[in-house]
Scaffold this motif. Structure first.
Motif, PDB file in Angstrom:
ATOM      1  N   VAL A  96      -8.717 -70.570 -17.545  1.00  0.00           N
ATOM      2  CA  VAL A  96      -8.523 -72.024 -17.629  1.00  0.00           C
ATOM      3  C   VAL A  96      -8.548 -72.497 -19.076  1.00  0.00           C
ATOM      4  O   VAL A  96      -7.706 -73.308 -19.505  1.00  0.00           O
ATOM      5  N   LEU A  97      -9.479 -71.948 -19.875  1.00  0.00           N
ATOM      6  CA  LEU A  97      -9.540 -72.360 -21.277  1.00  0.00           C
ATOM      7  C   LEU A  97      -8.314 -71.888 -22.043  1.00  0.00           C
ATOM      8  O   LEU A  97      -7.822 -72.584 -22.940  1.00  0.00           O
ATOM      9  N   LEU A 103      -1.595 -75.416 -23.594  1.00  0.00           N
ATOM     10  CA  LEU A 103      -1.036 -76.745 -23.356  1.00  0.00           C
ATOM     11  C   LEU A 103      -1.268 -77.688 -24.523  1.00  0.00           C
ATOM     12  O   LEU A 103      -0.532 -78.656 -24.694  1.00  0.00           O
ATOM     13  N   SER A 104      -2.293 -77.416 -25.334  1.00  0.00           N
ATOM     14  CA  SER A 104      -2.566 -78.328 -26.448  1.00  0.00           C
ATOM     15  C   SER A 104      -1.876 -77.905 -27.734  1.00  0.00           C
ATOM     16  O   SER A 104      -2.075 -78.536 -28.765  1.00  0.00           O
ATOM     17  N   LEU A 105      -1.048 -76.843 -27.671  1.00  0.00           N
ATOM     18  CA  LEU A 105      -0.324 -76.425 -28.885  1.00  0.00           C
ATOM     19  C   LEU A 105       0.609 -77.514 -29.425  1.00  0.00           C
ATOM     20  O   LEU A 105       0.675 -77.717 -30.644  1.00  0.00           O
ATOM     21  N   PRO A 106       1.379 -78.246 -28.578  1.00  0.00           N
ATOM     22  CA  PRO A 106       2.252 -79.298 -29.139  1.00  0.00           C
ATOM     23  C   PRO A 106       1.496 -80.367 -29.905  1.00  0.00           C
ATOM     24  O   PRO A 106       2.045 -80.937 -30.861  1.00  0.00           O
ATOM     25  N   VAL A 107       0.253 -80.644 -29.516  1.00  0.00           N
ATOM     26  CA  VAL A 107      -0.535 -81.651 -30.232  1.00  0.00           C
ATOM     27  C   VAL A 107      -0.708 -81.247 -31.687  1.00  0.00           C
ATOM     28  O   VAL A 107      -0.554 -82.059 -32.606  1.00  0.00           O
ATOM     29  N   PHE A 108      -0.989 -79.954 -31.903  1.00  0.00           N
ATOM     30  CA  PHE A 108      -1.247 -79.518 -33.273  1.00  0.00           C
ATOM     31  C   PHE A 108       0.011 -79.537 -34.123  1.00  0.00           C
ATOM     32  O   PHE A 108      -0.068 -79.638 -35.345  1.00  0.00           O
ATOM     33  N   GLN A 109       1.195 -79.446 -33.456  1.00  0.00           N
ATOM     34  CA  GLN A 109       2.422 -79.525 -34.260  1.00  0.00           C
ATOM     35  C   GLN A 109       2.709 -80.944 -34.729  1.00  0.00           C
ATOM     36  O   GLN A 109       3.399 -81.155 -35.710  1.00  0.00           O
ATOM     37  N   ASN A 110       2.147 -81.935 -33.997  1.00  0.00           N
ATOM     38  CA  ASN A 110       2.376 -83.315 -34.409  1.00  0.00           C
ATOM     39  C   ASN A 110       1.384 -83.807 -35.447  1.00  0.00           C
ATOM     40  O   ASN A 110       1.572 -84.879 -36.004  1.00  0.00           O
TER      41      ASN A 110
END
Lengths: 183, 112, 149
Positions: A96-97, A103-110
């Motif tokens: 799960v982690l 899933l949170s990889l796109p956040v870091f690209q922004n």
């Protein structure tokens, strides 16, 4: 050598130390491993040009180690029974982690790139801080002049936490009161 | 970028400890790890390339300083973290006194 | 010799000499908080660590006798009120809460930057006293019976 490589090295050491702290059976060893993580944080603050924070983090790490060792390293505490490690729960949690991480990889690209921060409010503090407050240390100027109200709230939280700790430690349980009143 | 990811992995290690460990001491240590990761992430956002610490002295240009605002926020956050750690330690000692164990699956049954 | 609480004679002698130097260093960090790295938080922890040094070397009974614990508790509780008083004086003088009402002075001087120096001292006292009181309460806690001695 660029600072990023140093930071990657320190962060890898910290991740290994934190995993070790969670997995080692001996309590004293895991507390010492937590000390490695905290001192790694202090070292990274030094690399990231935050000497204020490096000093405070170093001192607080020592203090936290003393509190933890004083509280938990006693002989009878080591005799707690071996809890059988539930493998299924661990595997499900890791999966799960891992999904959360992917899933949170796109956040870091922004996010803004490392080394080029957004400096909208801070530019004002940097250019006007010395004239408006007269303090050479701009961090002190922010926490005690521009944002002193935040610091008041922080002192209130610290006061509440300390009062809570003292009352938890000093309160007497009901059974003890009954015993003493019977005597 | 990769620095942010490693810092996030450190945070996830803390969450893993909270979710899977049964020992109260290990849970307190996991909360500490999460706090370290959050503080470090804020300071990573503040770094500017080829810049110096935000303390004025002779012959230092203001335009080449790192962001002082996250440093001010994290400075107060570290202190609160220690206060909450002390409070968690006190609670754990109280629980040990009542149940004679640090295992949360055994603390769960209510008695008394 | 061995029946005395605390550590050996060497540790006690070194502590007796060094504790005042550590406290002096803590005050140095607090008073230069607006010029150099440090400030109220760091200096307060250094003072708390110096008192903790005495507690570890001499034992808790001696420390309770040596220090006036009631006075420390009063300092700890009243420092937050002092912070509020400084803020309210700012409100009376300048029209806003925590207004910097003292003269700013010249940059890089010891007595500059207005209310930052008094607020640093207040925070230093607050942090030092509260952290030391927590450690003292933990030391007084009896682990076997779970009661204060």
């Amino acid at each position: 050598m660029p600072i990023e490589i140093w930071l990657i090295f320190i962060l890898c050491v910290m991740i290994i130390a934190s995993i070790a702290a969670l997995e080692i059976k001996d309590i004293l060893s895991s507390i010492i491993a937590i000390g490695v993580v905290g001192l790694g944080v202090s070292l990274s603050f030094l690399f990231l040009q935050a000497p204020d924070l490096a000093v405070v983090q170093f001192l607080f790490e020592i203090f936290a180690l003393i509190i933890l060792v004083r509280a938990f390293v006693k002989k009878e505490f080591h005799q707690h029974e071996e809890t059988k490690n539930n493998l299924l729960i661990s595997i499900v949690t890791i999966v799960v982690l891992g999904l959360l991480f992917l899933l949170s990889l796109p956040v870091f690209q922004n996010l803004p790139v490392f080394g080029q921060p957004l400096m909208t409010v801070s530019e004002y503090y940097l250019f006007h801080g010395a004239l408006q407050t007269g303090a050479a240390n701009l961090v002190a100027a922010i926490i005690l002049d521009y944002r002193a109200y935040d610091t008041l709230g922080e002192v209130t939280v610290l006061f509440t936490a300390i009062i809570g700790t003292l009352s938890i430690l000093k309160i007497r349980s009901k059974e003890k009161n009954r015993e003493t009143s019977n005597e | 970028m990769i620095v942010y990811l490693l810092c996030f992995i450190l945070f996830l290690v803390g969450i893993y400890g909270i979710l899977t460990k049964r020992d109260l001491i290990k849970i307190i240590l996991s909360i500490g790890i999460m706090g370290y990761a959050a503080n470090l992430m804020l300071i990573l956002f503040a770094y500017r390339n080829n810049s110096i610490y935000p303390i004025l002295s002779e012959g230092k240009a203001v335009s080449q300083m790192v962001d002082p605002l996250p440093q001010a926020l994290v400075l107060t956050s570290i202190v609160i973290e220690l206060g909450t750690t002390a409070m968690l330690v006190a609670l754990a000692l109280r629980l040990y006194e009542k149940y004679k164990t640090f295992d949360i699956t055994k603390i769960r049954r209510l008695k008394g | 010799m061995n029946k005395e609480p605390g550590m050996t004679l060497i540790v006690k002698t070194v502590t007796r000499i060094s504790v005042w130097l550590i406290i002096l260093y803590g005050f140095y960090i607090i008073f230069h908080g607006h010029l150099t790295p440090g400030g109220g938080f760091g200096g307060g922890v250094i003072i708390a660590l110096a008192l903790l040094n005495v507690l570890l070397a001499y034992g808790k009974d001696f420390t309770r006798k040596w220090l006036n614990i009631k006075l420390l508790e009063n300092f700890e509780s009243s420092s937050i009120t002092l912070f509020l008083i400084v803020g309210i004086i700012g409100m009376a003088v300048g029209g806003s809460f925590l207004f910097n009402f003292i003269d700013k002075g010249t940059l890089f001087n010891m007595l500059s930057s207005g209310t930052i120096l008094p607020l640093n001292i207040i925070i230093g006292i607050k942090v030092a006293m509260s952290l030391f009181l927590v450690v003292l309460a933990l030391a007084a806690y009896n682990f076997d019976k779970g009661d204060e001695q």
